[in-house]
Structure formats: C-alpha cells, structure tokens
Design an enzyme around this catalytic site. Structure first.
Site, mmCIF file in Angstrom:
data_model
loop_
_atom_site.group_PDB
_atom_site.id
_atom_site.type_symbol
_atom_site.label_atom_id
_atom_site.label_comp_id
_atom_site.label_asym_id
_atom_site.label_seq_id
_atom_site.Cartn_x
_atom_site.Cartn_y
_atom_site.Cartn_z
ATOM 1 N N CYS A 144 0.842 -1.213 0.000
ATOM 2 C CA CYS A 144 0.000 0.000 0.000
ATOM 3 C C CYS A 144 0.870 1.254 0.000
ATOM 4 O O CYS A 144 1.794 1.375 0.812
ATOM 5 C CB CYS A 144 -0.904 -0.017 1.232
ATOM 6 N N CYS A 167 -7.441 2.335 -4.921
ATOM 7 C CA CYS A 167 -7.107 1.784 -3.601
ATOM 8 C C CYS A 167 -5.611 1.578 -3.461
ATOM 9 O O CYS A 167 -4.969 1.030 -4.345
ATOM 10 C CB CYS A 167 -7.727 0.397 -3.440
HETATM 11 N N1 SAH Z 1 -6.532 0.616 6.516
HETATM 12 C C1 SAH Z 1 -7.802 0.220 5.997
HETATM 13 C C2 SAH Z 1 -8.410 1.192 4.991
HETATM 14 C C3 SAH Z 1 -7.494 1.767 3.951
HETATM 15 S S1 SAH Z 1 -6.965 0.706 2.638
HETATM 16 C C4 SAH Z 1 -7.721 -1.182 5.443
HETATM 17 O O1 SAH Z 1 -6.634 -1.753 5.407
HETATM 18 O O2 SAH Z 1 -8.748 -1.745 5.091
HETATM 19 C C5 SAH Z 1 -8.409 0.394 1.708
HETATM 20 C C6 SAH Z 1 -8.350 -0.888 0.876
HETATM 21 O O3 SAH Z 1 -7.368 -0.777 -0.169
HETATM 22 C C7 SAH Z 1 -7.931 -2.105 1.687
HETATM 23 O O4 SAH Z 1 -8.719 -3.207 1.368
HETATM 24 C C8 SAH Z 1 -6.508 -2.314 1.244
HETATM 25 O O5 SAH Z 1 -6.087 -3.611 1.463
HETATM 26 C C9 SAH Z 1 -6.605 -1.950 -0.226
HETATM 27 N N2 SAH Z 1 -5.310 -1.685 -0.856
HETATM 28 C C10 SAH Z 1 -4.185 -1.211 -0.271
HETATM 29 N N3 SAH Z 1 -3.198 -1.123 -1.198
HETATM 30 C C11 SAH Z 1 -3.724 -1.531 -2.370
HETATM 31 C C12 SAH Z 1 -3.211 -1.631 -3.701
HETATM 32 N N4 SAH Z 1 -1.968 -1.287 -3.982
HETATM 33 N N5 SAH Z 1 -4.043 -2.088 -4.673
HETATM 34 C C13 SAH Z 1 -5.336 -2.402 -4.398
HETATM 35 N N6 SAH Z 1 -5.872 -2.314 -3.165
HETATM 36 C C14 SAH Z 1 -5.080 -1.884 -2.168
#
Ligand code: SAH
Length: 349
Positions: free
Chosen positions: A121, A339
């Site tokens: 992320c 995301c």
């Molecule tokens: N911290 C929280 C909310 C923010 S992330 C959580 O983890 O749920 C929101 C969503 O985006 C989460 O499902 C996370 O796993 C997803 N996500 C993070 N990095 C991503 C990426 N590079 N590609 C697609 N989804 C991603």
C-alpha cells in the site's frame, strides 16, 4: 500577536447555547449556530444570516472556525476525482469521489499517513503523522458532498473509509464523525450506506460491535494463512487469524451484519490451491462475502496481480462453496486515486 481565539467547532451544542445565554442572548441562537456549523457547513460567521450583525461580531471576537480546504483536484478518464485536502495545520490528506450511474461514493481518509505497514500500500510509506480529529473527518465529507453536487449534480450516496489511514487506530474520532453524519443535525445519511474498512484489529472490532453500530464492516484479509499474511501485513503478527475470526464472529452475532472480505491475489504470494482453500475455510466460519480487489501497482512493491486463470479459480471455488464473490475493478487508476495509491502525489501549494 498570539491568537487566543477558540475554535468554535470544539463546542458542543449545549456549550454554544450557554455562550449565548451568558451574553444575555436567547440560547436558541446557539442551536442556530450549531446548525450553520454542522448541517450547512459554513466556514464564515458572515454566512450565518439569521444572526444579527452584532451577534456575528461577538462570535468573531471570541472564536475562529478551523476547517479543511480543497487544495488540488485531479479528474480521471473514468470520471473519478481525487482531491488533496489541506488541514488547518497545513498537512494534506486525500479523498476520492467515485461516480456510477446510481451512486457517488466518497472514499474518506481517517489519518494523515497510516499507523500500519502493509507492504503493498502506497500510504504505508508515509507513516502515521497524526490522527484526524472528528471535525476534520466530518469536514472532509462535507467538502466531498459539496464537490459531488458541483461535479456530478447529486450528493454523495455512499461513504467508504478506505482512504488514507487505519480507521480503527482512530476509532473514537471516526465514530463521532459517523454519529454526526447520520444524525438529524448532520447529513442524515443512513448508516447502511457507510462502510468502514479495516486491516483487522480484533479488540476494536469487538468494541465496535458492543457499541451497536449500524454501518457495514469490510476487512482487508489478503491471505487466510497466518505466515503469508504476516509477510505482506507485518503488523498482523500481533493479531493471529484465529483472534480476528473470533472478533468477526462476535461482530456478526451482535450486529447480524455480514462482513466483506477484501482480498488481492498476487502472483507468487497467494496464487496456490492451498491459498484458495484457506480462504474458503475462513469464509465458511463467518457469514461473509468476498470482494476480490484489482491490484494497483505502487512504487514500493514489485509484484503483479495473478493472472485471470488464478482469479477464476478463486471465483469458481468460492462459488462452489456458496460463498458470494465479486471482482472489483479499479477506478481512478490514471490519477493514482485507486485503492492503495493515496500518497500525496499531488503537491501542496
Ligand atoms: N486501513 C484500511 C483502509 C485503507 S486501505 C484497510 O486496510 O482496510 C483500503 C483498501 O485498499 C484495503 O482493502 C486495502 O487492502 C486496499 N489496498 C491497499 N493497497 C492496495 C493496492 N496497492 N491495490 C489495491 N488495493 C489496495
């Protein structure tokens, strides 16, 4: 000279009523100011048109209105808009609007940066700078609503806490923003249209269930095998999957609201039969549906999304076990609004 004026938004409705009473004015003016601040979202005392000029001056002498501002906007080819929002102390967060024919979904941030360290992320690179307070979360939603009315000619219909940050590491503020948002003094939004997405913090999931909340819960699982999950979401070493499952069951038993399992499939990480079987076993234990998310590449994680065959194998096996599954295509990819891509790539001024 130092500014000794107080931020009026820190006052409750009762405190505002008391302020007017103590100045020899009807407490009802306090109720009206509260409405201006929280229902209509004004940020200038002069916009409070049902106050007399002298009442506005009184407020200006005593208070300021701290608020967030839109700093920059980018529009994607698919209609998605990404905003950088400047907070009162100059820090920047990001929010996204995702329109479809029937909905406009606002993706909201809960922290500046993030407390967690998911290696796929983009936000995790930023580290956590601070939590947003509840007014800032609420402000962000008001700003997005305003922008939605301008850009898409309709208000936001849904909210997902899937922007920057881990909402459960800032739970009290997120909860009080949601309370305001769903109340008759706020945007009157149905809690069923709000989804909180978490990486899964068992103790707080239980606390949320105890609070009898009515919004929906999504959990970023990404692997149902502890050793693999810990590799991609290192903080998960503190929270074994059994504990997470136990908390999700607790949540379901109290709220009767099924959990969405968010899951990305990467080549060389979770693309084997045993990964699929582990997910099916996990989902059989908790009323849930699976949302397979398209992976959006980030600068810090050099893995690719698994190929179509693997994704289809996931979908087929989940379907066979009568577990609902959808595949979520990314929106706003060309402007880094998808995301996991929120990392302040648009510069502040
Ligand atoms: N911290 C929280 C909310 C923010 S992330 C959580 O983890 O749920 C929101 C969503 O985006 C989460 O499902 C996370 O796993 C997803 N996500 C993070 N990095 C991503 C990426 N590079 N590609 C697609 N989804 C991603």
């Amino acid at each position: 000279m130092k500014n000794f004026k107080k931020n009026i938004r820190n006052l409750s409705k009762e405190e505002l009523q008391d302020f007017f009473l103590s100045n020899g004015i009807s407490s009802y003016k306090g109720t009206q100011v509260y409405k201006w601040l929280w229902e209509k979202g004004v940020v200038n005392f002069d916009d409070m048109t049902n106050l007399s000029l002298s009442q506005r001056s009184l407020l200006k002498r005593e208070f300021i209105i701290n608020h967030a501002l839109i700093n920059n906007k980018k529009l994607s080819n698919d209609g998605t808009s990404k905003y950088s929002v400047k907070l009162y102390d100059g820090l920047i967060i990001e929010s996204v609007l995702i329109p479809t024919t029937r909905r406009v979904t606002a993706c909201i941030s809960s922290q500046v940066g993030c407390s967690l360290d998911c290696i796929f992320c983009a936000t995790s690179i930023l580290k956590r700078m601070r939590n947003l307070n509840s007014d800032e979360i609420y402000d962000q939603i008001l700003l997005m609503n305003h922008e939605s009315l301008i850009s898409y000619k309709r208000p936001i219909s849904n909210i997902v806490f899937m922007g920057m940050g881990e909402p459960l590491m800032n739970y009290n503020n997120v909860l009080s923003a949601i309370k305001k948002l769903t109340s008759t003094e706020g945007l009157k939004m149905s809690p069923k249209r709000i989804t909180l997405s978490t990486s899964g913090i068992p103790k707080i999931i239980k606390k949320m269930a105890d609070g009898n909340v009515k919004f929906k819960l999504a959990v970023s699982l990404h692997s149902a095998i502890q050793s693999i999950r810990e590799k991609i979401m290192p903080f998960a070493n503190k929270f074994p999957l059994e504990e997470l499952l136990d908390a999700l069951l607790y949540w379901y038993n109290i709220t009767k609201s099924i959990v969405t399992i968010e899951y990305i499939v990467w080549e060389g990480i979770n693309d084997q039969k045993r990964d699929i079987e582990a997910l099916v076993e996990f989902c059989k234990k908790i009323p849930s549906k699976v949302n397979l998310i398209q992976y959006n590449p980030t600068d810090n994680f050099h893995k690719s999304e698994a190929n179509k065959e693997v994704l289809n194998a996931y979908i087929k096996t989940l379907n066979f076990s009568k577990i609902r599954v959808t595949y979520r295509k990314s929106r706003g990819y060309d402007i880094n609004a998808a995301c996991g891509q929120l990392a302040n790539k648009i510069t502040s001024n």
